[in-house]
Design a protein around this motif. Structure first.
Motif, short mmCIF file in Angstrom:
data_model
loop_
_atom_site.label_atom_id
_atom_site.label_comp_id
_atom_site.label_asym_id
_atom_site.label_seq_id
_atom_site.Cartn_x
_atom_site.Cartn_y
_atom_site.Cartn_z
N ARG A 91 -31.07 -44.93 -53.78
CA ARG A 91 -30.64 -45.84 -52.72
C ARG A 91 -30.10 -47.10 -53.38
O ARG A 91 -30.80 -47.75 -54.14
CB ARG A 91 -31.81 -46.13 -51.79
CG ARG A 91 -32.29 -44.88 -51.06
CD ARG A 91 -33.58 -45.11 -50.30
NE ARG A 91 -33.46 -46.10 -49.25
CZ ARG A 91 -33.05 -45.84 -48.00
NH1 ARG A 91 -32.72 -44.61 -47.66
NH2 ARG A 91 -32.98 -46.81 -47.10
N ASP B 103 -23.43 -46.03 -45.93
CA ASP B 103 -24.40 -45.28 -45.13
C ASP B 103 -25.18 -46.13 -44.13
O ASP B 103 -25.59 -45.63 -43.09
CB ASP B 103 -25.39 -44.57 -46.07
CG ASP B 103 -24.68 -43.56 -46.95
OD1 ASP B 103 -24.17 -42.57 -46.41
OD2 ASP B 103 -24.62 -43.79 -48.18
N TYR C 6 -26.56 -43.15 -51.79
CA TYR C 6 -26.83 -43.70 -50.45
C TYR C 6 -26.63 -45.20 -50.54
O TYR C 6 -27.35 -45.90 -51.26
CB TYR C 6 -28.27 -43.38 -50.01
CG TYR C 6 -28.54 -43.73 -48.56
CD1 TYR C 6 -28.28 -42.81 -47.55
CD2 TYR C 6 -29.05 -44.98 -48.21
CE1 TYR C 6 -28.53 -43.13 -46.22
CE2 TYR C 6 -29.29 -45.31 -46.88
CZ TYR C 6 -29.03 -44.38 -45.90
OH TYR C 6 -29.26 -44.68 -44.57
N THR D 199 -31.46 -38.51 -54.77
CA THR D 199 -30.46 -39.53 -54.42
C THR D 199 -31.07 -40.91 -54.53
O THR D 199 -32.13 -41.19 -53.96
CB THR D 199 -29.96 -39.31 -52.98
OG1 THR D 199 -29.36 -38.02 -52.91
CG2 THR D 199 -28.95 -40.36 -52.59
#
Length: 131
Positions: A4, A68, A31, A2
């Motif tokens: 960021r 998030d 994210y 994932t």
């Protein structure tokens, strides 16, 4: 893995254009971290305080399922530090900023996404003021 993704904005008078860019930013990595301009930073940039207070803008963003993490952006000059602190892989900004953050490419990928046509907080405020 994932990625960021980090983005920044005032997010005042929240509208569908904000939702569109945040959703598309999330799609860039999985994210999403959002830096919200402080009331003072907004005044320094635009010579006016936001309509909605900083704490309310933060609460709106924190309530979105595709956001998030949210933090307060105190200074435009600290963007490199924010990118490093939040370990961002991608910086996403609206295409009205195209080229202005290319200097961050040594820290992360930089992507400029198209804004939603015909909608902006400034325009909304001007329309409401004219009523």
């Amino acid at each position: 893995m994932t990625k960021r993704v980090i983005t920044f904005g005032t997010f005042d008078v929240f509208h569908v254009g904000h939702i569109n860019i945040l959703e598309r930013a999330k799609e860039q990595g999985g994210y999403l971290i959002v830096g919200v301009s402080s009331d003072e930073l907004n005044f320094a940039k635009k010579s006016r305080y936001p309509i909605y207070a900083q704490k309310d803008r933060i609460k709106i963003l924190e309530s979105l399922k595709f956001v998030d993490e949210v933090f307060v952006e105190e200074s435009l000059e600290l963007k490199p530090e924010y990118i490093q602190k939040y370990r961002a892989d991608v910086l996403v900004m609206g295409d009205d900023w195209a080229g202005k953050f290319d200097g961050m490419k040594n820290l992360c990928d930089v992507l400029y996404l198209p804004r939603t046509p015909s909608i902006s907080t400034t325009e909304i405020i001007e329309v409401v003021k004219s009523l």
